[in-house]
Scaffold this motif. Structure first.
Motif, PDB file in Angstrom:
ATOM      1  N   VAL A 258       0.864  -1.260   0.061  1.00  0.00           N
ATOM      2  CA  VAL A 258      -0.057  -0.095  -0.026  1.00  0.00           C
ATOM      3  C   VAL A 258       0.961   1.018   0.039  1.00  0.00           C
ATOM      4  O   VAL A 258       1.483   1.280   0.956  1.00  0.00           O
ATOM      5  CB  VAL A 258      -0.796   0.078   1.187  1.00  0.00           C
ATOM      6  CG1 VAL A 258      -1.813   1.413   1.438  1.00  0.00           C
ATOM      7  CG2 VAL A 258      -1.800  -1.424   1.083  1.00  0.00           C
ATOM      8  N   LEU A 259       0.790   2.080  -1.142  1.00  0.00           N
ATOM      9  CA  LEU A 259       1.692   3.149  -1.295  1.00  0.00           C
ATOM     10  C   LEU A 259       0.974   4.490  -0.869  1.00  0.00           C
ATOM     11  O   LEU A 259       1.902   5.270  -0.142  1.00  0.00           O
ATOM     12  CB  LEU A 259       2.018   3.385  -2.475  1.00  0.00           C
ATOM     13  CG  LEU A 259       2.671   2.213  -3.249  1.00  0.00           C
ATOM     14  CD1 LEU A 259       3.132   2.495  -4.870  1.00  0.00           C
ATOM     15  CD2 LEU A 259       4.094   2.017  -2.465  1.00  0.00           C
ATOM     16  N   HIS A 260      -0.187   4.424  -0.664  1.00  0.00           N
ATOM     17  CA  HIS A 260      -0.873   5.802  -0.238  1.00  0.00           C
ATOM     18  C   HIS A 260      -2.050   5.418   0.584  1.00  0.00           C
ATOM     19  O   HIS A 260      -2.857   4.495   0.267  1.00  0.00           O
ATOM     20  CB  HIS A 260      -1.262   6.886  -1.319  1.00  0.00           C
ATOM     21  CG  HIS A 260      -0.049   7.397  -2.145  1.00  0.00           C
ATOM     22  ND1 HIS A 260       0.765   8.340  -1.833  1.00  0.00           N
ATOM     23  CD2 HIS A 260       0.233   6.926  -3.263  1.00  0.00           C
ATOM     24  CE1 HIS A 260       1.668   8.384  -2.770  1.00  0.00           C
ATOM     25  NE2 HIS A 260       1.229   7.625  -3.786  1.00  0.00           N
ATOM     26  N   GLY A 261      -2.472   6.209   1.411  1.00  0.00           N
ATOM     27  CA  GLY A 261      -3.832   6.183   2.337  1.00  0.00           C
ATOM     28  C   GLY A 261      -3.671   4.910   3.439  1.00  0.00           C
ATOM     29  O   GLY A 261      -2.506   4.200   3.523  1.00  0.00           O
ATOM     30  N   GLN A 262      -4.549   4.765   4.278  1.00  0.00           N
ATOM     31  CA  GLN A 262      -4.734   3.812   5.358  1.00  0.00           C
ATOM     32  C   GLN A 262      -6.058   2.836   5.169  1.00  0.00           C
ATOM     33  O   GLN A 262      -6.872   3.183   5.613  1.00  0.00           O
ATOM     34  CB  GLN A 262      -4.561   4.529   6.664  1.00  0.00           C
ATOM     35  CG  GLN A 262      -3.338   5.418   6.958  1.00  0.00           C
ATOM     36  CD  GLN A 262      -2.210   4.480   7.108  1.00  0.00           C
ATOM     37  OE1 GLN A 262      -2.259   3.251   7.423  1.00  0.00           O
ATOM     38  NE2 GLN A 262      -1.097   4.935   6.583  1.00  0.00           N
TER      39      GLN A 262
ATOM     40  N   GLU B 145     -10.965  -4.535   5.868  1.00  0.00           N
ATOM     41  CA  GLU B 145     -12.374  -4.796   4.920  1.00  0.00           C
ATOM     42  C   GLU B 145     -11.897  -4.224   3.377  1.00  0.00           C
ATOM     43  O   GLU B 145     -12.224  -5.085   2.381  1.00  0.00           O
ATOM     44  CB  GLU B 145     -13.662  -4.124   5.407  1.00  0.00           C
ATOM     45  CG  GLU B 145     -14.038  -4.846   6.628  1.00  0.00           C
ATOM     46  CD  GLU B 145     -13.417  -4.164   7.892  1.00  0.00           C
ATOM     47  OE1 GLU B 145     -12.873  -3.128   7.872  1.00  0.00           O
ATOM     48  OE2 GLU B 145     -13.634  -4.669   8.946  1.00  0.00           O
ATOM     49  N   GLU B 146     -11.515  -3.396   3.383  1.00  0.00           N
ATOM     50  CA  GLU B 146     -11.168  -2.740   1.951  1.00  0.00           C
ATOM     51  C   GLU B 146      -9.835  -3.422   1.260  1.00  0.00           C
ATOM     52  O   GLU B 146      -9.710  -3.854   0.372  1.00  0.00           O
ATOM     53  CB  GLU B 146     -10.573  -1.030   2.077  1.00  0.00           C
ATOM     54  CG  GLU B 146     -11.813  -0.326   2.426  1.00  0.00           C
ATOM     55  CD  GLU B 146     -11.362   1.192   2.944  1.00  0.00           C
ATOM     56  OE1 GLU B 146     -12.292   2.104   2.496  1.00  0.00           O
ATOM     57  OE2 GLU B 146     -10.221   1.409   3.153  1.00  0.00           O
ATOM     58  N   LEU B 147      -8.811  -3.782   2.246  1.00  0.00           N
ATOM     59  CA  LEU B 147      -7.867  -4.489   1.767  1.00  0.00           C
ATOM     60  C   LEU B 147      -8.152  -5.782   1.468  1.00  0.00           C
ATOM     61  O   LEU B 147      -7.727  -6.459   0.148  1.00  0.00           O
ATOM     62  CB  LEU B 147      -6.683  -4.449   2.743  1.00  0.00           C
ATOM     63  CG  LEU B 147      -5.258  -4.898   2.290  1.00  0.00           C
ATOM     64  CD1 LEU B 147      -4.798  -4.021   1.208  1.00  0.00           C
ATOM     65  CD2 LEU B 147      -4.279  -4.979   3.626  1.00  0.00           C
ATOM     66  N   ALA B 148      -8.897  -6.457   2.129  1.00  0.00           N
ATOM     67  CA  ALA B 148      -9.468  -7.760   1.615  1.00  0.00           C
ATOM     68  C   ALA B 148     -10.142  -7.759   0.454  1.00  0.00           C
ATOM     69  O   ALA B 148     -10.273  -8.844  -0.404  1.00  0.00           O
ATOM     70  CB  ALA B 148     -10.379  -8.486   2.811  1.00  0.00           C
ATOM     71  N   THR B 149     -11.187  -6.944   0.034  1.00  0.00           N
ATOM     72  CA  THR B 149     -11.800  -6.816  -0.904  1.00  0.00           C
ATOM     73  C   THR B 149     -11.036  -6.489  -2.428  1.00  0.00           C
ATOM     74  O   THR B 149     -11.004  -7.145  -3.131  1.00  0.00           O
ATOM     75  CB  THR B 149     -12.979  -5.523  -0.847  1.00  0.00           C
ATOM     76  OG1 THR B 149     -13.725  -5.665   0.130  1.00  0.00           O
ATOM     77  CG2 THR B 149     -13.786  -5.253  -2.163  1.00  0.00           C
ATOM     78  N   VAL B 150      -9.748  -5.809  -1.929  1.00  0.00           N
ATOM     79  CA  VAL B 150      -9.059  -5.554  -3.307  1.00  0.00           C
ATOM     80  C   VAL B 150      -8.201  -6.769  -3.499  1.00  0.00           C
ATOM     81  O   VAL B 150      -8.001  -7.050  -4.595  1.00  0.00           O
ATOM     82  CB  VAL B 150      -7.984  -4.422  -2.875  1.00  0.00           C
ATOM     83  CG1 VAL B 150      -6.962  -4.523  -3.933  1.00  0.00           C
ATOM     84  CG2 VAL B 150      -8.841  -2.986  -2.949  1.00  0.00           C
ATOM     85  N   LEU B 151      -7.744  -7.439  -2.253  1.00  0.00           N
ATOM     86  CA  LEU B 151      -6.952  -8.984  -2.598  1.00  0.00           C
ATOM     87  C   LEU B 151      -7.893  -9.733  -3.232  1.00  0.00           C
ATOM     88  O   LEU B 151      -7.393 -10.477  -4.093  1.00  0.00           O
ATOM     89  CB  LEU B 151      -6.605  -9.256  -1.122  1.00  0.00           C
ATOM     90  CG  LEU B 151      -5.299  -8.544  -0.835  1.00  0.00           C
ATOM     91  CD1 LEU B 151      -4.792  -8.841   0.572  1.00  0.00           C
ATOM     92  CD2 LEU B 151      -4.247  -8.280  -1.770  1.00  0.00           C
ATOM     93  N   ALA B 152      -9.229  -9.953  -2.870  1.00  0.00           N
ATOM     94  CA  ALA B 152     -10.037 -10.992  -3.564  1.00  0.00           C
ATOM     95  C   ALA B 152     -10.474 -10.499  -5.002  1.00  0.00           C
ATOM     96  O   ALA B 152     -10.383 -11.470  -5.526  1.00  0.00           O
ATOM     97  CB  ALA B 152     -11.420 -10.731  -2.675  1.00  0.00           C
TER      98      ALA B 152
END
Length: 72
Positions: free
Chosen positions: A6-10, A14-21
Motif C-alpha cells: 500500500v503506497l498511499h492511504g490507510q 475490509e477494504e484491503l481484503a476486498t481488493v485482494l479478493a
C-alpha cells in the motif's frame, strides 16, 4: 502472487481484503484462460462437435447410407 504494498492511504482491513479478493479472482481467471488456450480449446469442428451426436436420423430415401456419415 507477488506481495502487494500500500503506497498511499490507510485502507481498512475490509477494504484491503476486498481488493485482494478481486485481484486474486482476476489472476485466477487469466490463468484459467491461458490454460484453456494452451490445451487447444478452440472452436469445434464438425467432427468433434458434441451437438453432432444429437442430430436427427436420416430420412428414408435413395442413397441415404452415403450421406448418413457426413458432417453437418
Amino acid at each position: 502472487m507477488a506481495p502487494i504494498h500500500v503506497l498511499h492511504g490507510q485502507p481498512t482491513p475490509e477494504e484491503l481484503a476486498t481488493v485482494l479478493a478481486v485481484v486474486s479472482a482476476r489472476a485466477a481467471a487469466t490463468q484459467a484462460a491461458a490454460g484453456a488456450a494452451r490445451a487447444g480449446a478452440g472452436p469445434a469442428t464438425p467432427w468433434n462437435d458434441r451437438a453432432r451426436r444429437l442430430r436427427t436420423t436420416p430420412k428414408p430415401g435413395p442413397d441415404v447410407w452415403r450421406t448418413s456419415g457426413w458432417a453437418r
